[in-house]
Design a protein around this motif. Structure first.
Motif, PDB file in Angstrom:
ATOM      1  N   GLU A  69       3.738   7.682   0.251  1.00  0.00           N
ATOM      2  CA  GLU A  69       2.381   7.421  -0.237  1.00  0.00           C
ATOM      3  C   GLU A  69       1.306   7.753   0.804  1.00  0.00           C
ATOM      4  O   GLU A  69       0.203   8.151   0.460  1.00  0.00           O
ATOM      5  N   ASP A  70       1.618   7.571   2.090  1.00  0.00           N
ATOM      6  CA  ASP A  70       0.620   7.787   3.142  1.00  0.00           C
ATOM      7  C   ASP A  70       0.570   9.235   3.633  1.00  0.00           C
ATOM      8  O   ASP A  70       0.025   9.518   4.694  1.00  0.00           O
ATOM      9  N   ALA A  71       1.160  10.157   2.877  1.00  0.00           N
ATOM     10  CA  ALA A  71       1.201  11.589   3.188  1.00  0.00           C
ATOM     11  C   ALA A  71       2.169  11.927   4.320  1.00  0.00           C
ATOM     12  O   ALA A  71       2.220  13.060   4.772  1.00  0.00           O
ATOM     13  N   SER A  72       2.953  10.957   4.781  1.00  0.00           N
ATOM     14  CA  SER A  72       4.021  11.241   5.732  1.00  0.00           C
ATOM     15  C   SER A  72       5.283  11.575   4.934  1.00  0.00           C
ATOM     16  O   SER A  72       5.265  11.570   3.698  1.00  0.00           O
ATOM     17  N   PHE A  73       6.360  11.870   5.634  1.00  0.00           N
ATOM     18  CA  PHE A  73       7.620  12.195   4.989  1.00  0.00           C
ATOM     19  C   PHE A  73       8.743  11.372   5.587  1.00  0.00           C
ATOM     20  O   PHE A  73       8.718  11.032   6.763  1.00  0.00           O
ATOM     21  N   THR A  74       9.727  11.066   4.761  1.00  0.00           N
ATOM     22  CA  THR A  74      10.973  10.483   5.231  1.00  0.00           C
ATOM     23  C   THR A  74      12.008  11.588   5.171  1.00  0.00           C
ATOM     24  O   THR A  74      12.322  12.104   4.091  1.00  0.00           O
ATOM     25  N   ALA A  75      12.520  11.973   6.333  1.00  0.00           N
ATOM     26  CA  ALA A  75      13.454  13.090   6.414  1.00  0.00           C
ATOM     27  C   ALA A  75      14.877  12.576   6.598  1.00  0.00           C
ATOM     28  O   ALA A  75      15.108  11.551   7.239  1.00  0.00           O
TER      29      ALA A  75
END
Length: 116
Positions: free
Chosen positions: A21-27
């Motif tokens: 949601e915060d424009a980050s990514f979970t890789a």
């Protein structure tokens, strides 16, 4: 694209990045045990990503600035396929599709794994 799933397939392994949601990514790195076993030091991790995922490593890992800390700070788990027998019960119940296997859905196995 900050809202898209990103997938970097590389033969026997792949890296995926799921948008948050915060424009980050979970890789997440999916790889065979021998590949993961070789990634025991920060240098090994940075060299691995620089070799196999150069777009991730570009600009001094600008896309993943905390890659090494994240890699060693998060748990890892195996993905396994499980076979069982019998796969039916009393001649009346038969499971098909995603309900019949332990393979994660994003492997795209669905009905094929069920028939296996």
């Amino acid at each position: 694209d900050k809202n898209a799933l990103h997938i970097w397939p590389r033969g026997e392994f792949m890296l995926i990045a799921l948008p948050n949601e915060d424009a980050s990514f979970t890789a997440t790195l999916f790889a065979p045990f021998p590949t993961l076993d070789a990634l025991r030091t920060p240098d090994a991790v940075t060299h691995f990503f620089a070799k196999w995922f150069p777009d991730v490593a570009a600009n001094n890992f600008a896309l993943m600035p905390s890659l090494v800390d994240d890699y060693f700070g998060n748990p890892s788990s195996p993905l396994l396929s499980i076979s069982c027998s019998p796969w039916h019960c009393g001649g009346r119940v038969l499971l098909l599709g995603d309900a019949s296997h332990a393979t994660v859905p994003f492997y795209g196995q669905g009905m094929n794994a069920g028939f296996e």
